[in-house]
Scaffold this motif. Structure first.
Motif, PDB file in Angstrom:
ATOM      1  N   GLU A   1      67.755  94.733  66.182  1.00 61.29           N
ATOM      2  CA  GLU A   1      68.814  94.869  65.183  1.00 61.29           C
ATOM      3  C   GLU A   1      70.059  94.111  65.671  1.00 61.29           C
ATOM      4  N   GLU A   2      70.362  93.007  64.963  1.00 63.59           N
ATOM      5  CA  GLU A   2      71.415  92.113  65.447  1.00 63.59           C
ATOM      6  C   GLU A   2      72.800  92.765  65.459  1.00 63.59           C
ATOM      7  N   SER A   3      73.047  93.718  64.550  1.00 65.96           N
ATOM      8  CA  SER A   3      74.386  94.333  64.488  1.00 65.96           C
ATOM      9  C   SER A   3      74.704  95.155  65.737  1.00 65.96           C
TER      10      SER A   3
ATOM     11  N   PRO B   1      80.513 103.233  66.178  1.00 68.18           N
ATOM     12  CA  PRO B   1      79.830 101.956  66.435  1.00 68.18           C
ATOM     13  C   PRO B   1      79.501 101.228  65.136  1.00 68.18           C
ATOM     14  N   GLU B   2      79.244  99.948  65.259  1.00 67.58           N
ATOM     15  CA  GLU B   2      78.754  99.167  64.118  1.00 67.58           C
ATOM     16  C   GLU B   2      77.452  99.791  63.584  1.00 67.58           C
TER      17      GLU B   2
ATOM     18  N   GLU C   1      72.182 114.371  56.753  1.00 66.90           N
ATOM     19  CA  GLU C   1      72.948 115.212  57.678  1.00 66.90           C
ATOM     20  C   GLU C   1      74.179 114.447  58.188  1.00 66.90           C
ATOM     21  N   VAL C   2      73.990 113.164  58.487  1.00 68.18           N
ATOM     22  CA  VAL C   2      75.128 112.331  58.916  1.00 68.18           C
ATOM     23  C   VAL C   2      76.162 112.254  57.797  1.00 68.18           C
TER      24      VAL C   2
ATOM     25  N   ARG D   1      73.315 102.079  56.118  1.00 66.59           N
ATOM     26  CA  ARG D   1      73.525 100.870  56.903  1.00 66.59           C
ATOM     27  C   ARG D   1      73.789 101.195  58.370  1.00 66.59           C
ATOM     28  N   ALA D   2      74.534 102.270  58.607  1.00 65.62           N
ATOM     29  CA  ALA D   2      75.045 102.534  59.966  1.00 65.62           C
ATOM     30  C   ALA D   2      74.064 103.297  60.844  1.00 65.62           C
TER      31      ALA D   2
END
Ligand code: ZN
Length: 425
Positions: free
Chosen positions: A220-222, A350-351, A373-374, A386-387
């Motif tokens: 995962e590049e991010s 974090p990204e 849950e997040v 996304r995160a």
């Protein structure tokens, strides 16, 4: 001015070991970044590498020359640009035909040895249950499995180095497993033992940092911007990285989240009520992250509900086969992991947060529960889709972790002392 000698910089002796690492990183940043760009984009023209790295075409040509001389990259058969008009641009790519790295991962109940090519692809792996918990004997036994794996699968390629990954606290600079409570290990000089047993350069690191590094290199590049990686297996721990650099901490203890309190004792929470209550933890409390979601806790909770399985793997297989009781256990785990993920997202922002947990990697409902849950609990994360992502290495996590320790070292310092490679000037 050299920033390391800037006035006012802390000179805490605990941090001294970082200084040569920082100096090496600066000296080798050029070749390392060129090698990384070729990994990302190869086959790629040198002029494109110059654009990608911000280095001058002349220095890219120099760095590529050294990588070619070491056999780490090769000129691709494919060419670009108009034929017959001067010298064609010959793209370069990572050479996967000459070298491999070996990996070893020590879990609580078993160990995995693996071979990986220079693009991070697993070539072979071998998992065996522990026959001893004595650290020296276990490490020597691990090393003894490598020649057979290499003879059967290396296909003539030379093994450059061995990477070792395990849970809890590992000091990569000292080459020590500082503490692994579930194995009962403290201050095990793993690098020296494995180097003596294999004759290879050995690099050691925590499995969470290794998997975060693997994401940066080929996943995962991010994660290259900033990341938290949360590992949920027999051990539960985490890794933090920002600007591409892992944060280890002066005691190699960053990411020790095993005893993060989840608050599962209260009414209405997933741990409460008729499903067996909060698990007692090895630390003496109840409701810690590791004691609630570890593999052992999952097997025990399944047994308490009348679902008797011989191993965590069997429980996972049942869940993958849609056994409703097994699926419910993994969905509960995903919600609890989501609580921890929300806390870590708020703490670090974090990204991307990477979850290494087979349920959320393979069962869509589990990943959806974790993200829900997040969404419910995090104050800063507004887009969990996304995160929060599952690991890029579901199904080969342990084989990847060990190899990534060695490949991470190679991509950081391709001109370093790799005895199997030709020397460079
Ligand atoms: Zn605890």
């Amino acid at each position: 001015m050299n920033s390391l000698s800037a006035p006012g910089r802390r000179t805490d002796p605990l941090r001294r070991s970082d200084l040569p690492v920082a100096a090496t990183a600066r000296r080798l940043a050029g070749t390392g970044s060129v090698f990384g760009a070729i990994l990302d984009h190869g086959p790629v023209a040198r002029s494109t590498v110059a654009r990608l790295t911000g280095l001058s075409p002349a220095s890219v040509t120099g760095h590529v020359g050294q990588l070619l001389a070491r056999g780490l990259v090769r000129e691709s058969a494919e060419t670009s640009g108009p034929r017959g008009l001067g010298r064609p641009h010959i793209p370069v790519e990572v050479d996967t035909g000459r070298y491999l790295v070996a990996g070893a991962h020590i879990a609580v109940a078993h160990s995995t040895v693996s071979l990986m090519d220079l693009r991070g692809r697993i070539v072979a792996e071998d998992r065996q249950p522990h026959r001893t918990k004595d650290p020296h004997r276990m490490l020597v036994e691990l090393a003894s499995r490598l020649p057979r794996l290499t003879a059967a699968h290396a296909g003539g390629r030379t093994v450059l180095a061995l990477g070792l990954a395990t849970g809890h606290r590992v000091d990569p600079v000292a080459g020590m497993i500082v503490e692994h409570p579930q194995l009962g290990w403290r201050d095990v000089p793993a690098r020296d033992i494995l180097a003596a047993a294999t004759g290879l350069p050995v690099h050691v690191d925590s499995h969470s940092r290794a998997l975060a590094r693997a994401e940066q290199l080929f996943g995962e590049e991010s994660t290259r911007t900033s990341t938290v990686l949360l590992f949920v297996g027999a051990v539960v721990d985490a890794a933090f990285a920002t600007e591409g650099a892992m944060h280890r901490g002066p005691r190699s203890g960053a990411g020790s989240v095993a005893h993060l309190p989840l608050g599962t004792g209260g009414t209405g929470s997933p741990g409460a009520g008729g499903d067996g209550g909060a698990e007692p933890c090895s630390c003496g409390r109840t409701g810690c992250l590791q004691s609630e979601v570890s593999e052992r806790a999952m097997v025990r909770r399944a047994a308490a509900q009348g679902l008797v399985v011989g191993s965590f793997r069997e429980l996972l297989d049942r869940a993958l086969a849609a056994d409703p009781r097994a699926v419910a256990l993994f969905r509960r785990r995903a919600r609890l992991v989501g609580r921890a993920a929300a806390l870590l997202l708020d703490m670090f922002d974090p990204e991307v947060l990477v979850v290494v947990e087979p349920g959320s990697g393979r069962i869509p409902a589990c990943l959806a529960d974790l993200r829900a849950e997040v969404a419910e609990r995090s104050w800063v994360c507004e887009d969990p889709e996304r995160a929060v992502v599952p690991t890029s290495f579901t199904g080969s996590v342990l084989a990847t972790a060990g190899g990534a320790v060695a490949l991470g070292a190679l991509y950081t310092d391709p001109l370093g002392p790799w005895p199997a490679l030709p020397a460079v000037s």
